[in-house]
Design a protein around this motif. Sequence first.
Motif, mmCIF file in Angstrom:
data_model
loop_
_atom_site.group_PDB
_atom_site.id
_atom_site.type_symbol
_atom_site.label_atom_id
_atom_site.label_comp_id
_atom_site.label_asym_id
_atom_site.label_seq_id
_atom_site.Cartn_x
_atom_site.Cartn_y
_atom_site.Cartn_z
ATOM 1 N N VAL A 129 40.205 -5.218 -8.522
ATOM 2 C CA VAL A 129 39.609 -4.511 -9.656
ATOM 3 C C VAL A 129 39.891 -3.009 -9.550
ATOM 4 N N ILE A 172 42.636 -6.889 -12.578
ATOM 5 C CA ILE A 172 41.213 -6.823 -12.931
ATOM 6 C C ILE A 172 40.654 -8.222 -13.179
ATOM 7 N N GLY A 228 40.443 -10.145 -9.941
ATOM 8 C CA GLY A 228 39.342 -9.614 -9.144
ATOM 9 C C GLY A 228 37.990 -10.075 -9.644
ATOM 10 N N VAL A 229 37.804 -10.085 -10.950
ATOM 11 C CA VAL A 229 36.532 -10.542 -11.526
ATOM 12 C C VAL A 229 36.332 -12.034 -11.259
#
Length: 177
Positions: free
Chosen positions: A116, A156, A159-160
Amino acid sequence: MTPQETSSKDTKRPLLWGRFSSFVLLIVLMGVAIDQISKLWLLYGFDLRHNGPVDLLPFLEFVLVWNRGISYGLFQQNTELGRWLLAGLTVAVTIGLWIWSARCQSRLLALALALVISGAIGNGIDRLAFGAVVDFVHFHVGTFSWYVFNMADVWIVAGVVALLYDSFRIGPNSAVK
């Protein structure tokens, strides 16, 4: 004072550098490098502005889109004030995620936060350098069209997803331990 109270007072939580910080830094540097190299090559090496869009597969193309907002084109900012507010928000979020990563105790959580952070920095660099984020990957099937994104967006989202997985993998009662 009980031994548990003493040990919890003696254990200090790191603020800026922790157990996995070297790992996080390495992932962040690699992620930002891959993101920025891909964008710079498509902008200046391939000159996507003049040579695009480029069909790669029947459902995938490279096309240049300048995103002045955040993910999915939300919160479009067409003023300098908006641009700088988003840049400031990116810096604040990145600092918060770095502090969280310095305190984390699992490699999966560290990886998730690093991804992220990589994406935030990659898109933040674009916003500072160009006034907008460079998006170029476009998936589409028939009349369905997915939003246009870049490698920072991939980091991102990955990562989430890893953060969500990490939050459920230990079990519902892990927060009380």
